[in-house]
Design an enzyme around this catalytic site. Sequence first.
Site, short mmCIF file in Angstrom:
data_model
loop_
_atom_site.label_atom_id
_atom_site.label_comp_id
_atom_site.label_asym_id
_atom_site.label_seq_id
_atom_site.Cartn_x
_atom_site.Cartn_y
_atom_site.Cartn_z
N LYS A 255 -7.84 1.34 -2.87
CA LYS A 255 -7.63 0.72 -1.35
C LYS A 255 -7.71 2.07 -0.48
O LYS A 255 -8.16 1.72 0.67
CB LYS A 255 -6.10 0.52 -1.28
CG LYS A 255 -5.14 0.07 -0.27
CD LYS A 255 -5.64 -1.13 0.67
CE LYS A 255 -5.05 -1.22 1.90
NZ LYS A 255 -5.45 -2.41 2.39
N LYS B 185 -1.64 4.88 8.41
CA LYS B 185 -0.92 5.00 7.42
C LYS B 185 -1.68 5.33 6.17
O LYS B 185 -1.59 6.26 5.20
CB LYS B 185 -0.05 4.06 7.08
CG LYS B 185 0.83 3.85 5.70
CD LYS B 185 1.44 2.71 5.62
CE LYS B 185 1.56 2.38 3.94
NZ LYS B 185 2.05 0.90 3.68
N THR C 48 0.83 -1.25 -0.01
CA THR C 48 -0.14 0.03 -0.05
C THR C 48 0.90 1.32 0.10
O THR C 48 1.57 1.55 0.83
CB THR C 48 -1.06 0.01 1.03
OG1 THR C 48 -1.69 -1.31 1.30
CG2 THR C 48 -1.94 1.27 1.23
P1 NAD Z 1 5.73 -5.92 7.58
O1 NAD Z 1 6.46 -4.77 8.14
O2 NAD Z 1 5.32 -7.06 8.36
O3 NAD Z 1 6.46 -6.41 6.17
C1 NAD Z 1 7.18 -5.64 5.35
C2 NAD Z 1 8.59 -6.55 5.10
O4 NAD Z 1 9.43 -5.71 4.22
C3 NAD Z 1 9.37 -6.37 6.43
O5 NAD Z 1 9.71 -7.92 6.67
C4 NAD Z 1 10.73 -5.87 5.94
O6 NAD Z 1 11.95 -6.40 6.59
C5 NAD Z 1 10.64 -5.77 4.60
N1 NAD Z 1 11.42 -4.76 3.84
C6 NAD Z 1 11.57 -3.58 4.16
N2 NAD Z 1 12.23 -2.96 3.32
C7 NAD Z 1 12.91 -3.97 2.42
C8 NAD Z 1 13.91 -3.99 1.22
N3 NAD Z 1 14.12 -2.87 0.83
N4 NAD Z 1 13.95 -4.99 0.60
C9 NAD Z 1 13.48 -6.13 1.22
N5 NAD Z 1 12.52 -6.31 2.28
C10 NAD Z 1 12.39 -5.30 2.90
O7 NAD Z 1 4.49 -5.24 6.66
P2 NAD Z 1 3.21 -5.88 6.25
O8 NAD Z 1 2.19 -6.05 7.25
O9 NAD Z 1 3.45 -7.34 5.71
O10 NAD Z 1 2.45 -4.91 5.23
C11 NAD Z 1 3.42 -4.85 3.94
C12 NAD Z 1 2.45 -4.05 3.06
O11 NAD Z 1 1.05 -4.44 3.17
C13 NAD Z 1 2.36 -2.59 3.58
O12 NAD Z 1 2.53 -1.44 2.54
C14 NAD Z 1 1.02 -2.54 4.31
O13 NAD Z 1 0.16 -1.27 4.33
C15 NAD Z 1 0.27 -3.50 3.31
N6 NAD Z 1 -0.87 -4.26 4.04
C16 NAD Z 1 -0.96 -5.00 5.17
C17 NAD Z 1 -1.96 -5.37 5.87
C18 NAD Z 1 -1.76 -6.04 7.18
O14 NAD Z 1 -3.09 -6.40 7.77
N7 NAD Z 1 -0.63 -6.24 7.78
C19 NAD Z 1 -3.23 -5.46 5.25
C20 NAD Z 1 -3.31 -4.87 3.85
C21 NAD Z 1 -2.16 -4.27 3.41
#
Ligand code: NAD
Length: 316
Positions: A168, A243, A93
């Site tokens: 979204k 966010k 997102t």
């Molecule tokens: P998260 O923080 O658990 O996962 C993100 C991952 O990206 C982390 O493990 C981090 O180490 C990794 N990362 C960061 N920079 C990096 C890079 N340069 N190279 C490789 N890896 C890297 O977050 P999440 O909850 O998995 O969310 C991910 C995305 O999904 C976000 O954009 C969030 O807004 C969206 N989202 C989350 C949810 C939810 O319920 N958690 C629901 C819908 C959408």
Amino acid sequence: MAVIGFIGLGHMGGPMSANLVAAGHTVRGFDLSSAALSEARAAGVQVQPSAVEAVAGADAVITMLPGGAQLLACYRDVLGSVPAGALLIDCSTVDVADSRAAHDLAAEAGFGSLDAPVSGGTAGAAAGTLTFMVGGAEDAFRRAGQFLDPMARKVIHCGGPGHGQVTKMCNNLILGASMIAVSEAFVLGERLGLSNQALYDVASVSTGQCWALTTNCPVPDLVETSRANHDYEPGFAAALMLKDLRLAESAAEQSGADTAIGRLATELYQRFNDEGGGGYDFGAIIRSIRERSGEPAPAATEATEATGATEVTGTA
Ligand code: NAD
């Protein structure tokens, strides 16, 4: 089956990549976190020492990163190593402007690309029942099914580049505002001696019905699927809700849309995050509303305490 480079194996990307493995795809994954890499390895992902190595030989590259800055840095890093003809699918997102900038980078490097943010949270990611809101060209969308279907209940083409992100943020404006409204309604009912069960029994079959009430009810023990039953362990963290609301507000300012409720919801989730609530499920905002409402509620009346509302008609 295809080879998929998957970058970002966190709360969402971890289970999403596991579902691609379960569907028979070869998944080459990378994350900055060693804990995320270990979990992905256990799920059958071929973990790689860098993003560049994760995209080697890929038919599709899927990113699931925290935000737009990480997405753009990642694309700049890997695009020179992605095989010709691969499809780029960003499921993070991110801000609409960042998403469109990522599409531009992909196009300049000769790749088809999609923004495909998701709804459904970590439970949907684990179950393979996410909704994907997809922006990008029709031909790229048609090619995406084999990669998205193992992670999806629904895949919807919303328009051109960035329109997945627009969808979204609009959806989450509704969700954030409705969670606050549901929470306020429960607290108001409590203040006036109404049992939570009675309010739930009526509102869940009446015009107050919404996902924040019937799937992720902020009051514990009314709905089996609610994170409130697990001390508000997310689920969808309040920090992520903030966010998304900020992204919506920024887009509203840029586009001139008058989103008064969205602005207020952003302020309230900002306050909840400032109070230390960011790591809890976004439904935990009811605690903050309850705390601001003063003394504990008076006891519910006997008529509603034990059984909730008594149904007298079949219509809402
Ligand atoms: P998260 O923080 O658990 O996962 C993100 C991952 O990206 C982390 O493990 C981090 O180490 C990794 N990362 C960061 N920079 C990096 C890079 N340069 N190279 C490789 N890896 C890297 O977050 P999440 O909850 O998995 O969310 C991910 C995305 O999904 C976000 O954009 C969030 O807004 C969206 N989202 C989350 C949810 C939810 O319920 N958690 C629901 C819908 C959408």
